[in-house]
Design a protein around this motif. Structure first.
Motif: not given
Lengths: 83, 132
Positions: B101-103, B121-122, B127-132
């Motif tokens: 997944p993203s991130g 999936v939720w 969502t914070d896993m996309a950019s950490d």
């Protein structure tokens, strides 16, 4: 890695594998037919052979010789550029 | 790879790059004078006569799995390229049963696509896993 190439005075050039050598004969452009090849993810990478400098030697690299390995192909505007 | 000759590659490696990287550039520096290869890959700027900044990930079967092309003034992020290769390697080793997944980074959880994951999936991905 391909064999060492001799460094002659002519500037070595490469090209796409399977394409006619354009230094021998120049094809007449066909204005009616647009045959520009486009790359696409999930599709085969166009095979090519290119002269290369590697660890003090002049050599050449053919993409299809790298089958079985992961390849990161990078290009950039020019040597001695800043970024 | 650039449109420079192998002779210029040697000078750049010997006089500048070897001062940044001990032993010089570890991989082959390819020459594409005339831009024939760059044209096939969609990175050759005919007007300028040079190649844009391109990066292609090609798998062991010779298939392009990903690419990124930038105009000259902005450089790449090598760690992101390596992350993507690691992700593609994981997917390949799982024979497509896992997806990243993203991130995603090595060690982080993957997704196993299937009927039971649809709409769920939720529950496992935030969502914070996309950019950490």
């Amino acid at each position: 890695m391909a064999e060492k190439s001799e460094a002659g005075c002519a500037r070595p050039t490469g090209g796409l594998v399977g394409e006619p050598d354009q230094t021998q004969e120049r094809e007449v452009p066909q204005p009616t037919k647009e045959t520009k090849r486009m790359i696409q993810v999930g599709k085969a990478a166009p095979d090519f052979v290119a002269p290369a400098y590697h660890q003090g030697r002049f050599t050449s690299v053919k993409l299809s010789d790298q089958l079985g390995k992961w390849v990161a192909l990078c290009c950039y505007p020019g040597d001695f550029t800043f970024v | 790879m650039s449109v420079d000759s192998v002779f210029v590659h040697k000078m750049w490696n010997d006089h500048e790059l070897s001062k940044m990287v001990e032993g010089g550039v570890p991989f082959p520096m390819l020459s594409d004078g005339g831009g024939k290869v760059g044209t096939a890959y969609g990175v050759y700027d005919e007007q300028a006569g040079v190649e844009n900044r391109g990066r292609f990930i090609i798998d062991p079967d010779g298939i392009i799995q990903g690419y990124e092309v930038l105009t000259p003034p902005v450089g790449r992020h090598v760690a992101e390229t390596l992350r993507q290769i690691q992700a593609f390697q994981l997917v390949r080793e799982s024979k497509g049963s896992e997806a990243t997944p993203s991130g995603w980074k090595p060690g982080k959880m993957t997704l196993k696509p299937g009927p039971e994951l649809v709409g769920k999936v939720w529950e496992v991905w935030k969502t914070d896993m996309a950019s950490d």
